[in-house]
Enzyme design. Structure first.
Site, PDB file in Angstrom:
ATOM      1  N   LYS A  71      82.120  32.261  37.467  1.00 22.41           N
ATOM      2  CA  LYS A  71      81.900  32.447  38.909  1.00 22.41           C
ATOM      3  C   LYS A  71      83.249  32.634  39.610  1.00 22.41           C
ATOM      4  CE  LYS A  71      77.778  30.614  40.949  1.00 22.41           C
ATOM      5  NZ  LYS A  71      77.139  29.623  41.805  1.00 22.41           N
ATOM      6  N   LYS A  90      82.485  28.971  34.373  1.00 22.37           N
ATOM      7  CA  LYS A  90      81.077  29.333  34.623  1.00 22.37           C
ATOM      8  C   LYS A  90      80.955  30.847  34.846  1.00 22.37           C
ATOM      9  CE  LYS A  90      80.117  25.895  38.020  1.00 22.37           C
ATOM     10  NZ  LYS A  90      79.344  25.568  39.240  1.00 22.37           N
TER      11      LYS A  90
END
Ligand code: C2G
Length: 153
Positions: A47, A45
């Site tokens: 992240k 993602k």
């Protein structure tokens, strides 16, 4: 019939925005299941989390309104999770509005208002400001500004 609610998230630096969403989701049914993003899935993602997956899922498993915490390792596991756990409602914060409407073939899909003023990103930014090396850079900058001001005095 037990109404099961399902949601997913990273839940890094668990905060009141996460908690309020989970409590509201739990209030929609009788049981709340939370998928916690694994570190590998978060990397996909884009992240970078501060708190690792084992601690994040331990926290979620021990949040009062959460009945079960499961790993979230891919975008595609939601339909299987919905059927495995007999989910009636899938819910997310409204920053995801529209992104999971396709799941409405399998269960009700709801998007609830986010809690404004708090986010893991903001907390990370605040932590960075408190970082020792960052404070050292700020001190150097202030010393430089001080010496420039002295020249014009
Ligand atoms: N949230 C909220 N209020 C905030 C911050 C977050 O209501 N101030 C909600 C988000 O809308 C989300 C949940 O808390 O529904 C978890 O947020 P994140 O940990 O940021 O989750 P995210 O990285 O968006 O991952 O497959 C779905 C993804 O795993 C969601």
């Amino acid at each position: 019939m037990t109404k099961v609610v399902l949601t997913y998230g990273t839940f890094d630096l668990f905060h009141v925005g996460h908690l309020r969403l989970l409590k509201r989701l739990r209030g929609l049914g009788d049981r709340l299941i939370v998928g916690v993003s694994t570190d590998e899935f978060n990397r996909s993602k884009g992240k970078q989390t501060i708190i690792g997956f084992p601690e994040r899922i331990e926290i979620l498993q021990n949040v009062g309104c959460v009945d079960l915490a499961i790993p979230e390792s891919s975008w595609d596991q939601k339909v299987e999770d919905i059927h495995t756990h007999g989910v009636s409602i899938f819910g997310m914060g409204d920053d995801w509005t529209g992104k999971f409407d396709h799941l409405s073939e399998d269960c009700e899909v709801v998007y609830l208002p986010r809690t404004e003023g708090v986010s893991s990103t903001d907390l990370k930014r605040m932590l960075k400001i408190l970082d020792r090396s960052h404070v050292a850079d700020l001190k150097k900058a202030l010393d430089l500004i001080g010496s420039i001001v002295e020249r014009f005095d």
